[in-house]
Design an enzyme around this catalytic site. Structure first.
Site, PDB file in Angstrom:
ATOM      1  N   ASP A  23       0.793  -1.249   0.000  1.00 44.33           N
ATOM      2  CA  ASP A  23       0.000   0.000   0.000  1.00 44.33           C
ATOM      3  C   ASP A  23       0.820   1.290   0.000  1.00 44.33           C
ATOM      4  OD1 ASP A  23      -1.856  -1.999   0.278  1.00 44.33           O
ATOM      5  OD2 ASP A  23      -2.748  -1.255   2.118  1.00 44.33           O
ATOM      6  N   LYS A 128      -6.808  -4.928  -2.807  1.00 42.05           N
ATOM      7  CA  LYS A 128      -7.406  -5.644  -1.678  1.00 42.05           C
ATOM      8  C   LYS A 128      -8.415  -4.737  -0.974  1.00 42.05           C
ATOM      9  CE  LYS A 128      -3.558  -4.490   1.439  1.00 42.05           C
ATOM     10  NZ  LYS A 128      -4.283  -3.501   2.238  1.00 42.05           N
ATOM     11  N   CYS A 161      -1.941  -2.428   7.771  1.00 41.53           N
ATOM     12  CA  CYS A 161      -1.942  -3.355   6.635  1.00 41.53           C
ATOM     13  C   CYS A 161      -0.710  -4.254   6.584  1.00 41.53           C
ATOM     14  CB  CYS A 161      -2.120  -2.578   5.342  1.00 41.53           C
ATOM     15  SG  CYS A 161      -3.793  -1.903   5.219  1.00 41.53           S
TER      16      CYS A 161
HETATM   17  N1  TIU Z   1      -2.561   0.397   4.301  1.00 38.45           N
HETATM   18  C1  TIU Z   1      -2.980   0.613   5.541  1.00 38.45           C
HETATM   19  O1  TIU Z   1      -2.252   0.446   6.498  1.00 38.45           O
HETATM   20  N2  TIU Z   1      -4.286   1.087   5.722  1.00 38.45           N
HETATM   21  C2  TIU Z   1      -4.693   1.888   6.749  1.00 38.45           C
HETATM   22  O2  TIU Z   1      -5.851   2.267   6.841  1.00 38.45           O
HETATM   23  N3  TIU Z   1      -3.740   2.238   7.653  1.00 38.45           N
HETATM   24  C3  TIU Z   1      -3.862   3.101   8.701  1.00 38.45           C
HETATM   25  O3  TIU Z   1      -2.922   3.203   9.479  1.00 38.45           O
HETATM   26  N4  TIU Z   1      -4.966   3.820   8.828  1.00 38.45           N
END
Ligand code: TIU
Length: 221
Positions: A23, A128, A161
């Site tokens: 991500d 995802k 994530c």
């Molecule tokens: N990619 C990921 O970690 N999604 C989140 O929403 N992370 C947060 O720390 N909010």
């Protein structure tokens, strides 16, 4: 190959190992995206980009498999549970229009991977709907089909994530290594806790190591 890691060496065969980049999207790293709508200071996350770029370049040169993930929802939000959309008091909710397009929606400018880490042709890109990369993606079957047993992780955020994906991978029988200087959190203490939790109890979830030790193992230093 053998990486000097914590709590002990991480051993892997390059052909059976994927570099997983979680991500690294504008939605989390740049102002105006999902991360900022949740109330976070997103400036912390970009500090890891140079280290991630170095590892990605070296891994590609070594001929290793690369897998990028994006947290992304369909335009009709049919894969976004109402509980996820309604959670908290964000300034904009998933699907609302922000300065980089619709928040956390596939195909929008904010949902793209940052240019410095853009996928190359032939690399896997997994959209995802959840925090973990195995939920509703069919990824386990694809990795099994490709003979992958070991995963090297980078990306954001450490405790959401990245950690969820590592735990899902651990339960499916993969050995996972998290590169310490290639993951970050909006909360410094959560990054520290994540690294500690993963490698505690004899690598209960997986291993951690500085990226320099992976680069040394693959002959890139
Ligand atoms: N990619 C990921 O970690 N999604 C989140 O929403 N992370 C947060 O720390 N909010």
């Amino acid at each position: 190959m053998r990486v000097s890691a914590n709590p002990f060496a991480f051993e892997f065969e390059l052909a059976r190992t994927a570099l997983v980049i979680i991500d690294m999207q504008r939605d989390f790293i740049e102002p105006g995206g999902f991360g900022e709508t949740l109330g976070n200071d997103v400036s912390r996350l970009s500090s890891i980009v140079p280290a991630c770029v170095r590892v990605l370049a070296a891994w590609r040169r070594a001929g290793g498999k690369v897998l990028h993930t994006r947290e992304a929802h369909r335009a009709d939000l049919s894969d976004c549970p109402p509980a996820k959309r309604q959670r908290g008091q964000p300034t904009l909710r998933i699907g609302d229009v922000g300065p980089m397009g619709r928040i956390l929606v596939a195909g929008e400018p904010g949902n793209q991977i940052i240019p410095a880490l853009a996928p190359s042709p032939g690399e896997w890109v997994i959209d995802k709907p959840g925090k973990g990369m195995f939920y509703a993606t069919g990824l386990h079957e694809r990795l099994q089909g490709a003979g992958i047993s070991h995963l090297v992780f980078m990306g954001v955020t450490a405790e959401v994530c990245v950690q969820t994906s590592m735990r899902e991978a651990n339960d499916r029988g993969y050995d996972g290594l998290l590169l310490e200087d290639c993951t970050e959190s909006y909360f410094p203490e959560f990054k520290t806790a994540t690294l500690d939790m993963i490698r505690a109890q004899g690598a209960i979830v997986g291993w951690t190591a500085p990226s320099a030790d992976l680069l040394a193992a693959i002959g890139a230093q």
